[in-house]
Each structure stands twice: as C-alpha cells, then as structure tokens.
Design a protein around this motif. Structure first.
Motif, PDB file in Angstrom:
ATOM      1  N   GLN A 102       0.831  -1.181   0.000  1.00 59.05           N
ATOM      2  CA  GLN A 102       0.000   0.000   0.000  1.00 59.05           C
ATOM      3  C   GLN A 102       0.877   1.246   0.000  1.00 59.05           C
ATOM      4  O   GLN A 102       2.071   1.173   0.221  1.00 59.05           O
ATOM      5  N   VAL A 103       0.252   2.381  -0.234  1.00 54.01           N
ATOM      6  CA  VAL A 103       0.982   3.647  -0.239  1.00 54.01           C
ATOM      7  C   VAL A 103       1.417   3.990   1.181  1.00 54.01           C
ATOM      8  O   VAL A 103       0.641   3.867   2.128  1.00 54.01           O
ATOM      9  N   GLN A 104       2.654   4.412   1.310  1.00 56.85           N
ATOM     10  CA  GLN A 104       3.184   4.824   2.610  1.00 56.85           C
ATOM     11  C   GLN A 104       3.938   6.132   2.475  1.00 56.85           C
ATOM     12  O   GLN A 104       4.566   6.388   1.450  1.00 56.85           O
ATOM     13  N   LEU A 105       3.859   6.921   3.530  1.00 57.58           N
ATOM     14  CA  LEU A 105       4.663   8.134   3.652  1.00 57.58           C
ATOM     15  C   LEU A 105       5.575   7.953   4.852  1.00 57.58           C
ATOM     16  O   LEU A 105       5.095   7.658   5.949  1.00 57.58           O
ATOM     17  N   VAL A 106       6.859   8.124   4.648  1.00 59.43           N
ATOM     18  CA  VAL A 106       7.828   7.932   5.734  1.00 59.43           C
ATOM     19  C   VAL A 106       8.616   9.218   5.916  1.00 59.43           C
ATOM     20  O   VAL A 106       9.310   9.669   5.000  1.00 59.43           O
ATOM     21  N   TYR A 153      -3.107  10.765   2.215  1.00 59.98           N
ATOM     22  CA  TYR A 153      -2.292   9.890   3.051  1.00 59.98           C
ATOM     23  C   TYR A 153      -1.497  10.727   4.057  1.00 59.98           C
ATOM     24  O   TYR A 153      -1.125  11.875   3.786  1.00 59.98           O
ATOM     25  N   TRP A 154      -1.224  10.092   5.214  1.00 63.08           N
ATOM     26  CA  TRP A 154      -0.471  10.747   6.278  1.00 63.08           C
ATOM     27  C   TRP A 154       0.737   9.895   6.661  1.00 63.08           C
ATOM     28  O   TRP A 154       0.662   8.663   6.659  1.00 63.08           O
ATOM     29  N   GLY A 155       1.807  10.558   7.021  1.00 60.42           N
ATOM     30  CA  GLY A 155       2.941   9.864   7.608  1.00 60.42           C
ATOM     31  C   GLY A 155       2.717   9.630   9.086  1.00 60.42           C
ATOM     32  O   GLY A 155       1.711  10.061   9.655  1.00 60.42           O
ATOM     33  N   GLN A 156       3.677   8.964   9.711  1.00 59.08           N
ATOM     34  CA  GLN A 156       3.524   8.595  11.114  1.00 59.08           C
ATOM     35  C   GLN A 156       3.907   9.723  12.057  1.00 59.08           C
ATOM     36  O   GLN A 156       3.620   9.657  13.246  1.00 59.08           O
TER      37      GLN A 156
END
Length: 123
Positions: A1-5, A112-115
């Motif tokens: 899935q799409v991830q923002l890091v 989308y959001w990062g952590q």
C-alpha cells in the motif's frame, strides 16, 4: 500500500535548523499536493506549508521567512527546511499527500499521512 515515511526530526537549540524529509512509496500513479502539518501538545493539528505538483507553495504566517517547502517529483519526496527555529515550533510534524492509485481501470485519489516526526526546540 501507499506509505509516507518522514525523517529528520530531533532536538535543536533555538535559532537552529532542521530539514525534514518525507518519501512516498507504493503503487503510486501520481502525487498531487504535498504538505507538512504539525501538532503541539494540547493543540489542534495545523498546516505549516504545502506545495502543488507544479511547485506553487503556501506557508502559514507563523513560519514565513523561516521555513521553506520543496519537492522532488522524481523521488516522490517533499522537504521542509526549517531555519531560525523557536521553542513554539516544538511539535510532531506530519507529512500529508494527495495520491492517486489505479484500481482496475479506475483512478482513485486519497489523502495519506505519515507517522509523524517529533521536533523539539529547546536550550
């Protein structure tokens, strides 16, 4: 899935600088507006800066002249250069991006959001 890091947060003295990075990965078709938000303890999340795919930027008044947002579309990455940091900049900084993916023959756009990465400005 799409991830923002996100990366690059930490502890810095007042007047110092930090550079945050946020890299998007996954089955990405296209990335539209990207931005940085922050949330200080006991406060609501607020927009710090945003940048369109074409490079148009928008910054909160509280950071104008001190923070600069930029992006590298080839690397699916957005940056936040933070200079002249103040104690009131202390917060968790979150990356946000509007990203399209292809599901079957349909292009779907989601946010989308990062952590989050913590930034502490203190002597």
């Amino acid at each position: 899935q799409v991830q923002l890091v996100e990366s690059g947060g930490g502890l810095v003295q007042p007047g110092g600088s930090l550079r945050l990075s946020c890299a998007a990965s996954g089955p990405i078709f296209r990335i539209y507006t990207m931005g940085w938000y922050r949330q200080a303890p006991g406060k609501q999340r607020e927009l710090v800066a945003s940048i369109t795919r074409g490079g148009n930027t928008n910054c909160a008044d509280s950071v104008k002249g001190r923070f600069t947002i930029s992006r590298d579309n080839a690397k699916n990455t957005v940056y936040l250069q933070m200079n002249s940091l103040k104690p009131e900049d202390t917060a968790v900084y979150y990356c946000n991006a509007n990203i399209s993916t292809v599901v079957g023959a349909v292009v779907i756009v989601n946010a989308y959001w990062g952590q989050g990465t913590p930034v502490t400005v203190s002597s």
